[in-house]
Design a protein around this motif. Structure first.
Motif, PDB file in Angstrom:
ATOM      1  N   ILE A  24      12.480 -12.510   4.130  1.00 57.54           N
ATOM      2  CA  ILE A  24      11.489 -12.037   3.162  1.00 57.54           C
ATOM      3  C   ILE A  24      11.237 -10.546   3.380  1.00 57.54           C
ATOM      4  N   GLY A  25      11.087  -9.821   2.281  1.00 55.47           N
ATOM      5  CA  GLY A  25      10.744  -8.404   2.336  1.00 55.47           C
ATOM      6  C   GLY A  25      10.015  -8.004   1.073  1.00 55.47           C
ATOM      7  N   ILE A  26       9.741  -6.710   0.940  1.00 54.11           N
ATOM      8  CA  ILE A  26       9.111  -6.228  -0.293  1.00 54.11           C
ATOM      9  C   ILE A  26      10.184  -5.631  -1.190  1.00 54.11           C
ATOM     10  N   THR A  27       9.937  -5.676  -2.488  1.00 51.82           N
ATOM     11  CA  THR A  27      10.924  -5.225  -3.461  1.00 51.82           C
ATOM     12  C   THR A  27      10.981  -3.705  -3.561  1.00 51.82           C
ATOM     13  N   ASP A  28      12.056  -3.246  -4.178  1.00 49.21           N
ATOM     14  CA  ASP A  28      12.212  -1.830  -4.470  1.00 49.21           C
ATOM     15  C   ASP A  28      11.053  -1.350  -5.343  1.00 49.21           C
ATOM     16  N   HIS A  29      10.659  -2.166  -6.306  1.00 44.47           N
ATOM     17  CA  HIS A  29       9.528  -1.824  -7.178  1.00 44.47           C
ATOM     18  C   HIS A  29       8.250  -1.631  -6.360  1.00 44.47           C
ATOM     19  N   ALA A  30       8.013  -2.521  -5.400  1.00 42.40           N
ATOM     20  CA  ALA A  30       6.813  -2.411  -4.560  1.00 42.40           C
ATOM     21  C   ALA A  30       6.809  -1.114  -3.777  1.00 42.40           C
ATOM     22  N   GLN A  31       7.947  -0.766  -3.164  1.00 42.05           N
ATOM     23  CA  GLN A  31       7.982   0.456  -2.371  1.00 42.05           C
ATOM     24  C   GLN A  31       7.818   1.682  -3.259  1.00 42.05           C
ATOM     25  N   GLU A  32       8.314   1.618  -4.513  1.00 43.38           N
ATOM     26  CA  GLU A  32       8.114   2.735  -5.446  1.00 43.38           C
ATOM     27  C   GLU A  32       6.639   2.910  -5.766  1.00 43.38           C
TER      28      GLU A  32
END
Length: 128
Positions: free
Chosen positions: A27-35
């Motif tokens: 599990i991780g955070i999405t590219d959208h979340a980090q943006e």
């Protein structure tokens, strides 16, 4: 434009999940979340051995803009956390689907993955 790999599952709270060959789930955070977060400066991960309920807070990610909870998309036992990410939280910005995974769980019920968002559904959710 956010990257949304087709082989992963997603949830509305912007976590991704990958079912591994051994039956564990990464599990991780999405590219959208980090943006949305901007430059990530701190990550707090769950304890190995913790039993997480679906939708429970599993950690925190902090950026120069904001702090955000990281949720457990499915119930399970935390088997491993990414200590490299704790030491270098900026990996969440540069490699959200690779080196910046957050934790791995032994799912309570692997069938729970079936009800999660596909890449296509998640892309629609975020307007990508």
């Amino acid at each position: 434009m956010s990257k949304v790999p087709a082989e992963l599952k997603y949830v509305n709270s912007h976590e991704w999940l990958r079912l591994e060959a051994d039956g564990t789930v990464t599990i991780g955070i999405t590219d959208h979340a980090q943006e949305l977060l901007g430059d990530v400066v701190f990550v707090e991960l769950p304890a190995v051995g913790a039993q997480l309920d679906a939708d429970a807070t599993a950690g925190v990610v902090e950026s120069v803009k904001a702090a955000s909870d990281v949720y457990a998309p499915i119930a399970g036992e935390v088997l491993e956390v990414n200590v490299e990410l704790e030491a270098a939280p900026e990996l969440a910005n540069t490699d959200p689907y690779g080196a910046a995974w957050f934790f791995r769980v032994k799912p309570a019920n692997v069938a729970d993955l079936e009800g999660l968002l596909t890449a296509e559904q998640y892309s629609k959710e975020i307007g990508a």
